[in-house]
Design a protein around this motif. Sequence first.
Motif, PDB file in Angstrom:
ATOM      1  N   GLY A  40      64.682  59.712  16.949  1.00 47.53           N
ATOM      2  CA  GLY A  40      63.906  60.573  17.987  1.00 47.53           C
ATOM      3  C   GLY A  40      63.389  61.826  17.863  1.00 47.53           C
ATOM      4  O   GLY A  40      63.599  62.361  16.829  1.00 47.53           O
ATOM      5  N   ALA A  41      62.423  62.061  18.897  1.00 47.56           N
ATOM      6  CA  ALA A  41      61.448  63.223  18.825  1.00 47.56           C
ATOM      7  C   ALA A  41      62.473  64.593  18.796  1.00 47.56           C
ATOM      8  O   ALA A  41      62.106  65.703  18.112  1.00 47.56           O
ATOM      9  CB  ALA A  41      60.654  63.417  20.284  1.00 47.56           C
ATOM     10  N   TRP A  57      58.005  56.869   9.326  1.00 46.23           N
ATOM     11  CA  TRP A  57      58.961  55.835  10.305  1.00 46.23           C
ATOM     12  C   TRP A  57      59.756  55.134   9.195  1.00 46.23           C
ATOM     13  O   TRP A  57      59.360  54.763   8.325  1.00 46.23           O
ATOM     14  CB  TRP A  57      58.400  55.152  11.429  1.00 46.23           C
ATOM     15  N   ASP A  61      63.154  53.240  13.680  1.00 51.78           N
ATOM     16  CA  ASP A  61      62.233  54.093  14.371  1.00 51.78           C
ATOM     17  C   ASP A  61      61.099  53.188  15.140  1.00 51.78           C
ATOM     18  O   ASP A  61      60.902  52.106  14.560  1.00 51.78           O
ATOM     19  CB  ASP A  61      61.552  54.944  13.645  1.00 51.78           C
ATOM     20  N   ASP A  62      60.474  53.842  16.116  1.00 49.03           N
ATOM     21  CA  ASP A  62      59.234  53.040  16.764  1.00 49.03           C
ATOM     22  C   ASP A  62      57.932  53.272  15.766  1.00 49.03           C
ATOM     23  O   ASP A  62      57.361  54.422  15.570  1.00 49.03           O
ATOM     24  CB  ASP A  62      58.920  53.820  17.975  1.00 49.03           C
ATOM     25  N   SER A  63      57.483  52.239  15.238  1.00 47.40           N
ATOM     26  CA  SER A  63      56.398  52.293  14.349  1.00 47.40           C
ATOM     27  C   SER A  63      55.208  52.787  14.743  1.00 47.40           C
ATOM     28  O   SER A  63      54.117  53.034  14.281  1.00 47.40           O
ATOM     29  CB  SER A  63      56.337  50.995  13.532  1.00 47.40           C
ATOM     30  N   HIS A  64      55.098  52.848  16.328  1.00 51.32           N
ATOM     31  CA  HIS A  64      53.925  52.953  17.007  1.00 51.32           C
ATOM     32  C   HIS A  64      53.950  54.454  17.457  1.00 51.32           C
ATOM     33  O   HIS A  64      52.833  54.988  17.841  1.00 51.32           O
ATOM     34  CB  HIS A  64      53.866  52.316  18.198  1.00 51.32           C
ATOM     35  N   ASP A  65      54.842  55.405  16.988  1.00 50.82           N
ATOM     36  CA  ASP A  65      54.974  56.661  17.341  1.00 50.82           C
ATOM     37  C   ASP A  65      53.818  57.520  16.219  1.00 50.82           C
ATOM     38  O   ASP A  65      53.997  57.266  15.328  1.00 50.82           O
ATOM     39  CB  ASP A  65      56.250  57.456  16.793  1.00 50.82           C
ATOM     40  N   PRO A  66      53.063  58.013  17.142  1.00 50.57           N
ATOM     41  CA  PRO A  66      51.820  58.762  16.294  1.00 50.57           C
ATOM     42  C   PRO A  66      52.221  59.877  15.439  1.00 50.57           C
ATOM     43  O   PRO A  66      51.725  60.313  14.387  1.00 50.57           O
ATOM     44  CB  PRO A  66      50.754  59.305  17.450  1.00 50.57           C
ATOM     45  N   SER A  67      53.531  60.446  15.763  1.00 51.76           N
ATOM     46  CA  SER A  67      53.991  61.553  14.732  1.00 51.76           C
ATOM     47  C   SER A  67      54.639  60.922  13.443  1.00 51.76           C
ATOM     48  O   SER A  67      55.039  61.826  12.574  1.00 51.76           O
ATOM     49  CB  SER A  67      54.933  62.483  15.503  1.00 51.76           C
ATOM     50  N   LEU A  68      54.980  59.704  13.352  1.00 52.82           N
ATOM     51  CA  LEU A  68      55.412  59.098  12.128  1.00 52.82           C
ATOM     52  C   LEU A  68      54.483  58.170  11.640  1.00 52.82           C
ATOM     53  O   LEU A  68      53.975  57.310  12.129  1.00 52.82           O
ATOM     54  CB  LEU A  68      56.718  58.436  12.730  1.00 52.82           C
ATOM     55  N   ARG A  70      53.433  55.512   7.952  1.00 52.31           N
ATOM     56  CA  ARG A  70      54.214  54.438   7.299  1.00 52.31           C
ATOM     57  C   ARG A  70      54.691  55.209   6.167  1.00 52.31           C
ATOM     58  O   ARG A  70      55.780  54.998   5.452  1.00 52.31           O
ATOM     59  CB  ARG A  70      53.432  53.266   6.894  1.00 52.31           C
TER      60      ARG A  70
END
Length: 159
Positions: A40-41, A57, A61-68, A70
């Motif tokens: 979580g953020a 990530w 985690d959400d692999s589409h989270d722009p702050s994370l 691969r």
Amino acid sequence: MSGQVYVVGLISDTHGLLRPEVAAIFAGVDLIVHAGDVGGAAVLAALRRIAPVEAVWGNVDDSHDPSLARERVLPIGELTLLVCHGHELGSPTPELLLDRYDADVVVFGHTHRAVVTRRDGRMAVNPGAAGPRRFDLRPSVARLTVEGRRADVEIISLG
């Protein structure tokens, strides 16, 4: 800059829990690297109050989270540090990660087990899991100190 010392806080597998003692352990670090399963953020926001954060990530985690990302490759002094979660290898080991990635220091998580392995002048580090206690393993983080081409790491147990 030769001779400059960089200190990096290494953390992984928080799973949404940032233990309060992490702030004191990471006080004064130049950078915090999170090796995934952030949860979580809010965890990243709390870490950013201590120092700048680079995070990847993990499998929860959400692999589409722009702050994370691969994986991330970061210059630290005269070394390169690669951070990934490790789950992309199934059951990651330091040896597998050093074979797959071409960086001076490879930081990973996923196994929840703290480990430091050195091979051929390179290092693989899993700081252990800093979040909820699981698998009868004591929660931990690490501090990486880089000076020139020298890297040292200390695993630090948490409450």
